[in-house]
Design a protein around this motif. Structure first.
Motif, PDB file in Angstrom:
ATOM      1  N   THR A 233       0.836  -1.208   0.000  1.00  0.00           N
ATOM      2  CA  THR A 233       0.000   0.000   0.000  1.00  0.00           C
ATOM      3  C   THR A 233       0.865   1.250   0.000  1.00  0.00           C
ATOM      4  O   THR A 233       0.615   2.208  -0.749  1.00  0.00           O
ATOM      5  N   LEU A 234       1.920   1.239   0.813  1.00  0.00           N
ATOM      6  CA  LEU A 234       2.845   2.372   0.843  1.00  0.00           C
ATOM      7  C   LEU A 234       3.566   2.516  -0.506  1.00  0.00           C
ATOM      8  O   LEU A 234       3.805   3.641  -0.981  1.00  0.00           O
ATOM      9  N   VAL A 236       2.450   1.756  -3.495  1.00  0.00           N
ATOM     10  CA  VAL A 236       1.550   2.335  -4.509  1.00  0.00           C
ATOM     11  C   VAL A 236       1.581   3.852  -4.429  1.00  0.00           C
ATOM     12  O   VAL A 236       1.703   4.552  -5.447  1.00  0.00           O
ATOM     13  N   ASP A 237       1.484   4.384  -3.210  1.00  0.00           N
ATOM     14  CA  ASP A 237       1.525   5.843  -3.034  1.00  0.00           C
ATOM     15  C   ASP A 237       2.890   6.405  -3.435  1.00  0.00           C
ATOM     16  O   ASP A 237       2.980   7.471  -4.064  1.00  0.00           O
ATOM     17  N   ALA A 238       3.961   5.688  -3.083  1.00  0.00           N
ATOM     18  CA  ALA A 238       5.307   6.157  -3.410  1.00  0.00           C
ATOM     19  C   ALA A 238       5.537   6.155  -4.916  1.00  0.00           C
ATOM     20  O   ALA A 238       6.197   7.061  -5.462  1.00  0.00           O
ATOM     21  N   ASP A 240       3.281   6.630  -7.231  1.00  0.00           N
ATOM     22  CA  ASP A 240       2.573   7.803  -7.755  1.00  0.00           C
ATOM     23  C   ASP A 240       3.391   9.074  -7.544  1.00  0.00           C
ATOM     24  O   ASP A 240       3.447   9.947  -8.419  1.00  0.00           O
ATOM     25  N   SER A 241       4.038   9.189  -6.381  1.00  0.00           N
ATOM     26  CA  SER A 241       4.842  10.381  -6.080  1.00  0.00           C
ATOM     27  C   SER A 241       6.094  10.456  -6.948  1.00  0.00           C
ATOM     28  O   SER A 241       6.563  11.555  -7.279  1.00  0.00           O
TER      29      SER A 241
END
Length: 324
Positions: A233-234, A236-238, A240-241
């Motif tokens: 989950t972390l 996926v966000d990373a 995107d960033s």
């Protein structure tokens, strides 16, 4: 009222708990080879759920496999399963060894049957012992957390209700119900790594460390799977960033913890088209070196002809003809 034998109750309870979220009128298919695990699973599912079908897969790898499949199907029809189907598959041309090829063909056939019959779930008979064996095999391969997480309890249409049930209990359940399981000779064939773990390695560990080692290994898989879910989950966000129009930002990647960065690079490689089965640890390590150990090195060659290089402060996909 006769008391239900404890092993029968254990299998039925596991099935009820697993299927609790499904609509009462959903169709559930049981994948059944005729072995003790899948036979006990099939019987428990037929008892616990309203609409239950059964599918048996004939891999054609053993003499008489077609007769065995017809026997399982005949038992299922007599027991009230509906629909009942035999899926005949071929492993020719499929990647990996015999075990991997058979697994690929089997899962593909089961998925196709589920789509064709509009089934909500396909139940697989893997037990706690199977999970412990999977963890040991992953350790032997030097697998990371994803391998050590073992077999998931649910993925897509597939469910494994018996991952908390001992293999001994499925055998006892069959005996209590008067069911005669088929003994797959592959399960004791030392040519297969899993058979060697089952017949030699795990018994030695049980003798040395006690019977709890089986449940402890299976619990390890569950704990690692939970950690993987959080880290993914972390990641996926990373990812995107870190994305830019050209590729991935090196400064953003460099600021990530290694465990997250590795997952980001793995996901990005998959996004580029690298097949997951061929994308190895060494590929991710080589991409990571473009970020964490940059010395002006050349590009990284990923499976399926994908090439990744560092261009200034970006990781980008490059066309091989344009590599300098």
């Amino acid at each position: 009222m006769a008391r239900i034998p404890a092993p029968v109750a254990a299998v039925r309870h596991a099935v009820r708990r697993n299927l609790a979220g499904l609509p009462a009128d959903a169709l559930v298919l049981v994948a059944c080879s005729g072995g003790a695990d899948s036979l006990a699973l099939a019987s428990a599912t037929r008892f616990a759920f309203k609409r239950v079908g059964l599918v048996t897969v004939d891999h054609g790898l053993q003499e008489g496999s077609d007769r065995r499949a017809r026997s399982v199907a005949a038992w299922a029809r007599d027991a009230g399963f509906d629909p009942v189907g035999i899926e005949t598959v071929s492993v020719k041309g499929l990647p990996g060894g015999p075990e991997a090829a058979a697994r690929t063909a089997r899962y593909s056939a089961l998925e196709a049957a589920a789509r064709r019959l509009d089934a909500s779930a396909v139940l697989l008979g893997h037990t706690r012992d199977d999970q412990a064996e999977t963890v040991l095999l992953a350790l032997a391969r030097g697998a990371g957390p994803r391998g050590l997480s073992g077999m998931p309890g649910q993925r897509g249409v597939f469910r494994r209700p018996l991952l908390d049930v001992a293999r001994a209990d499925t055998r006892k359940a069959c005996a209590a119900l008067g069911l005669a399981p088929w003994e797959d000779p592959h399960n004791t064939d030392p040519a297969y790594a899993r058979s060697r773990v089952r017949g030699s390695v795990l018994p030695v560990l049980v003798d040395a460390l006690g019977p709890a080692v089986v449940s402890n290994l299976a619990r390890t898989a569950s704990l690692v799977a939970s950690d993987n879910e959080a880290l993914d989950t972390l990641a996926v966000d990373a990812l995107d960033s870190a994305r830019t129009p050209e590729g991935l930002s090196v400064p953003v990647l460099a600021g990530l913890l290694p465990a997250i960065r590795g997952r980001v690079l793995h996901r990005w490689a998959r996004d580029l088209g690298a097949p997951g089965g061929a994308l190895a640890y060494r590929h991710v390590v080589a991409m990571d070196a473009l970020v964490s150990e940059w010395r002006g090195q050349g590009p990284v060659f990923l499976p399926d002809g994908i090439v990744v290089a560092r261009r200034q402060e970006r990781l980008v996909r490059v066309v091989p003809a344009h590599i300098k």
